[in-house]
Design a protein around this motif. Structure first.
Motif, short mmCIF file in Angstrom:
data_model
loop_
_atom_site.label_atom_id
_atom_site.label_comp_id
_atom_site.label_asym_id
_atom_site.label_seq_id
_atom_site.Cartn_x
_atom_site.Cartn_y
_atom_site.Cartn_z
N PHE A 72 21.02 -79.24 44.52
CA PHE A 72 19.88 -78.28 43.77
C PHE A 72 20.97 -77.31 43.69
O PHE A 72 21.77 -76.75 44.65
CB PHE A 72 18.84 -77.94 43.95
CG PHE A 72 18.43 -77.45 45.23
CD1 PHE A 72 18.76 -76.24 46.31
CD2 PHE A 72 18.14 -78.47 46.52
CE1 PHE A 72 18.57 -76.18 47.35
CE2 PHE A 72 17.57 -78.26 47.63
CZ PHE A 72 18.07 -76.78 48.20
N HIS A 74 27.54 -73.23 41.92
CA HIS A 74 27.67 -73.31 43.83
C HIS A 74 26.11 -73.53 44.45
O HIS A 74 24.90 -74.00 43.78
CB HIS A 74 27.18 -72.03 44.45
CG HIS A 74 26.56 -71.53 46.01
ND1 HIS A 74 26.47 -70.64 46.76
CD2 HIS A 74 25.93 -72.77 47.14
CE1 HIS A 74 25.86 -70.75 47.78
NE2 HIS A 74 26.46 -72.10 48.20
N ASN A 88 27.80 -74.14 57.18
CA ASN A 88 27.59 -73.30 58.27
C ASN A 88 27.13 -74.66 59.28
O ASN A 88 25.98 -75.05 59.13
CB ASN A 88 26.57 -72.93 57.89
CG ASN A 88 27.54 -71.73 56.47
OD1 ASN A 88 28.94 -71.25 56.78
ND2 ASN A 88 27.14 -71.08 55.61
N GLN A 104 24.81 -69.70 59.23
CA GLN A 104 23.88 -70.65 58.71
C GLN A 104 22.23 -69.70 59.14
O GLN A 104 21.89 -69.33 59.60
CB GLN A 104 23.43 -72.20 59.24
CG GLN A 104 23.15 -72.96 59.43
CD GLN A 104 22.81 -74.24 60.84
OE1 GLN A 104 23.63 -74.04 61.36
NE2 GLN A 104 22.17 -75.09 59.99
N HIS A 131 22.75 -78.82 55.54
CA HIS A 131 23.19 -78.93 54.58
C HIS A 131 24.91 -78.62 53.61
O HIS A 131 24.92 -77.59 55.00
CB HIS A 131 21.67 -78.16 53.49
CG HIS A 131 22.10 -76.43 54.19
ND1 HIS A 131 21.82 -75.97 55.08
CD2 HIS A 131 22.83 -75.62 53.31
CE1 HIS A 131 22.08 -75.33 55.46
NE2 HIS A 131 22.86 -74.46 54.80
N HIS A 187 27.44 -76.87 51.26
CA HIS A 187 27.03 -75.57 50.11
C HIS A 187 28.09 -76.08 49.01
O HIS A 187 29.72 -76.78 50.16
CB HIS A 187 27.96 -74.45 50.91
CG HIS A 187 26.96 -73.79 51.55
ND1 HIS A 187 25.35 -72.86 51.10
CD2 HIS A 187 26.06 -73.71 52.44
CE1 HIS A 187 25.37 -72.37 51.19
NE2 HIS A 187 25.42 -72.87 52.55
P1 AMP Z 1 23.06 -71.34 54.80
O1 AMP Z 1 23.24 -69.67 55.32
O2 AMP Z 1 24.17 -71.59 54.89
O3 AMP Z 1 22.30 -71.90 56.35
O4 AMP Z 1 22.47 -71.73 53.54
C1 AMP Z 1 21.45 -71.89 53.14
C2 AMP Z 1 21.58 -71.61 51.72
O5 AMP Z 1 20.44 -71.70 51.14
C3 AMP Z 1 21.59 -69.80 51.53
O6 AMP Z 1 22.84 -70.09 50.40
C4 AMP Z 1 20.60 -69.68 50.71
O7 AMP Z 1 20.70 -69.02 49.17
C5 AMP Z 1 20.32 -71.10 49.95
N1 AMP Z 1 18.41 -70.70 49.68
C6 AMP Z 1 17.41 -69.92 50.17
N2 AMP Z 1 15.94 -70.60 49.77
C7 AMP Z 1 16.75 -70.97 48.86
C8 AMP Z 1 15.49 -71.60 47.49
N3 AMP Z 1 14.51 -72.18 47.80
N4 AMP Z 1 16.23 -71.96 46.86
C9 AMP Z 1 18.04 -71.96 46.53
N5 AMP Z 1 18.38 -71.67 47.71
C10 AMP Z 1 18.09 -71.41 48.50
#
Ligand code: AMP
Length: 124
Positions: free
Chosen positions: A31, A41, A89, A96, A102, A104
């Motif tokens: 998503f 992204h 991350n 992270q 996950h 990116h």
């Molecule tokens: P990380 O910081 O590598 O753990 O990445 C987590 C990512 O999840 C960040 O880039 C956030 O912007 C994204 N994120 C958090 N909540 C949501 C959400 N409800 N829908 C889509 N992306 C999200």
């Protein structure tokens, strides 16, 4: 019964919170990131929160990690020009924030010009 809180990504899988889902199969969901750092992204995420980071996933289920990588490539081809950056991350100090592994997938701008906003991906 587990008392662990579901991760935000499990809530997306369950449709408890909305997301712009671009791909889904039995084991993965992808998503759009809610705070995009590039024209494209995406997040590619296992439906199960069993693995918190990419090294744990590589050890526990290398086929699922490979599926994340091939899915990322396919989505970058479908939604952008097929060229992309893949970031996992791993750990709080590396940026992270969601401890449910996950990838990116960032695409759509020139890597050479540094136009991705890396500071908000944990590299300040
Ligand atoms: P990380 O910081 O590598 O753990 O990445 C987590 C990512 O999840 C960040 O880039 C956030 O912007 C994204 N994120 C958090 N909540 C949501 C959400 N409800 N829908 C889509 N992306 C999200």
């Amino acid at each position: 019964m587990s008392t662990t809180e579901p991760t935000v990504f499990e809530l997306i899988v369950a449709r408890t919170i909305p997301a712009e889902i671009v791909f889904e199969n039995e084991r993965l969901i992808a998503f759009r990131d809610i705070a995009p750092k590039a024209p494209l992204h995406l997040l590619v995420v296992p439906k199960s929160s069993e693995y918190t980071n990419v090294a744990a996933l590589a050890e526990g289920d290398p086929y699922l990690l490979a599926e994340i990588v091939t899915t990322a490539a396919e989505l970058a081809a479908e939604h952008s020009n097929g060229e992309y950056r893949l970031i996992f991350n791993s750990g709080e100090s590396a940026g992270q924030t969601v401890f449910h592994v996950h990838a990116h997938v960032l695409s759509g701008s020139s890597h050479g010009s540094g136009t991705f906003d890396e500071s908000s991906l944990g590299f300040e």
